[in-house]
Design an enzyme around this catalytic site. Structure first.
Site, PDB file in Angstrom:
ATOM      1  N   CYS A  53     -21.331  -4.685 -26.059  1.00  0.00           N
ATOM      2  CA  CYS A  53     -21.018  -3.724 -27.121  1.00  0.00           C
ATOM      3  C   CYS A  53     -19.797  -2.888 -26.751  1.00  0.00           C
ATOM      4  O   CYS A  53     -19.897  -1.937 -25.973  1.00  0.00           O
ATOM      5  CB  CYS A  53     -22.225  -2.823 -27.392  1.00  0.00           C
ATOM      6  SG  CYS A  53     -21.906  -1.626 -28.708  1.00  0.00           S
ATOM      7  N   CYS A  82     -19.960   0.784 -27.780  1.00  0.00           N
ATOM      8  CA  CYS A  82     -20.819   1.606 -26.913  1.00  0.00           C
ATOM      9  C   CYS A  82     -20.144   1.886 -25.571  1.00  0.00           C
ATOM     10  O   CYS A  82     -20.206   3.005 -25.050  1.00  0.00           O
ATOM     11  CB  CYS A  82     -22.140   0.895 -26.607  1.00  0.00           C
ATOM     12  SG  CYS A  82     -22.900   0.067 -28.001  1.00  0.00           S
ATOM     13  N   ASP A  83     -19.546   0.877 -24.973  1.00  0.00           N
ATOM     14  CA  ASP A  83     -19.148   0.989 -23.566  1.00  0.00           C
ATOM     15  C   ASP A  83     -17.631   0.983 -23.320  1.00  0.00           C
ATOM     16  O   ASP A  83     -17.190   1.210 -22.195  1.00  0.00           O
ATOM     17  CB  ASP A  83     -19.770  -0.170 -22.765  1.00  0.00           C
ATOM     18  CG  ASP A  83     -21.297  -0.118 -22.806  1.00  0.00           C
ATOM     19  OD1 ASP A  83     -21.841   1.004 -22.900  1.00  0.00           O
ATOM     20  OD2 ASP A  83     -21.941  -1.182 -22.763  1.00  0.00           O
TER      21      ASP A  83
END
Ligand code: NDP
Length: 316
Positions: free
Chosen positions: A137, A140-141
């Protein structure tokens, strides 16, 4: 056999948010957590993009907090995996769900929040370094790799979108596509091709992710010429698709070609009365914890309205 007013299947942000709203509305929710209690967020480290956590929070801690909040209002959370359902086509009908230990549940209403599972390449080095620089992701990261060189695998819309997202944060993004063309829409391909710091490599596959405890590089090869190459990177993003966890609903709930549940309009209503779908199991586009939580809330509100409408038939 047990009769429930509301059964929630799955324990990610969608399921817990549905549980919080359902419990507060006296829908007496019972949640079955599934194989991975807490869902996909329990496999991530830091979550920095969920509103209300100004310092960030690690995924497993956040999911424990979701659970506590759902339980505070009376949700009964049970460890267990539902492996079969028999859904009623009738408004006000009873839906049956079977737990792997043989328990048979009867429910007036079901909220499905079984999520989706990111696909991985399956290389041992990739699996070892999940959480150590390998992520599925970028949204997200990606931020953790600010100013660094990263790579992304995949040639679909997700990979193209995430590559352009990463290119804004990272100094260089190497994008690896296994065929000689991308599956992504022309518009997305255009964006990738027009982003200066994306180095697009066609016909390229990864042989090994390099690094002991954290990602340090990639060894890859051109699958036409077999020429090998190594690059240095600190983050590897896998964007080769997700599999929605909908196998037990096949033949009963409407799904698209990839197996995502189809909901009506802006609602969480499925083709079966009293069955609602929320979170990644019905969303292949946004896939964020916060959007999943939003649809979990919607599912509980849809369930409340449904139960209100059929209340004359309800004896639980
Ligand atoms: P897709 O299934 O569309 O694409 C997967 C990509 O990964 C393909 O390029 C595929 O290659 C590649 N791939 C699969 N397995 C491997 C492997 N083992 N090694 C290397 N590469 C691999 O998944 P997406 O997640 O991209 O998209 C899913 C759906 O969601 C699509 O319908 C998409 O259009 C949609 N979507 C829409 C968005 C939007 O409209 N903004 C944003 C994101 C997704 P190959 O082509 O060779 O099979």
């Amino acid at each position: 056999m047990e009769i429930l007013k509301t059964l929630i299947i799955g324990s990610g942000p969608a399921g817990y948010t549905a549980a919080i709203y359902a419990a507060r509305a006296d829908l007496h929710p019972v949640m079955y957590t599934g194989m991975e209690p807490g869902g996909q967020l329990t496999t991530t480290t830091e979550v920095d993009n969920f509103p209300g956590y100004p310092e960030g929070v690690d995924g497993p801690t956040m999911m424990v907090q979701f659970q506590k909040q759902a339980e505070r209002f009376g949700t009964e959370v049970r460890m267990g995996f539902i492996n079969k359902v028999e859904l009623s086509n009738e408004t006000g009908g009873i839906h049956k769900a079977f737990v792997e230990d043989g328990t048979e549940l009867h429910a007036r209403c079901i909220i499905i929040s079984t999520g989706a599972t990111a696909k991985y390449l399956g290389l041992p080095s990739e699996q070892r370094l999940r959480g150590g620089g390998v992520s599925a992701c970028a949204v997200c990261d990606g931020f953790f790799y600010k100013g660094q060189e990263v790579a992304i695998v995949g040639g679909g819309d997700t990979a193209a979108e995430e590559a352009t997202y990463l290119a804004k944060i990272c100094s260089k993004v190497t994008m690896l596509v296994r065929k000689d063309h991308m599956r992504a829409s022309k518009a997305m391909q255009h964006r990738v091709n027009n982003t200066e710091n994306i180095d697009l490599k066609y016909n390229t596959e990864i042989d090994e992710v390099l690094g002991e405890n954290v990602v340090e590089g990639l060894r890859m090869k051109n699958n036409q010429t077999t020429e090998a190459q190594e690059i240095k990177i600190t983050g590897l993003f896998i964007a080769i698709g997700h599999k929605p966890n909908t196998d037990i609903f096949k033949g009963q709930l409407d799904m698209d070609d990839s197996g995502y549940l189809i909901t009506k309009g802006k609602s969480t209503v499925t083709n079966i009365p009293g069955v609602f779908a929320s979170g990644d199991v019905q969303d292949k586009e946004y896939r964020q914890a916060v959007t999943a939580a939003g649809t979990g809330c919607m599912a509980a509100l849809d369930a409340e309205r449904y139960l209100q409408n059929v209340k004359d038939l309800i004896k639980v």
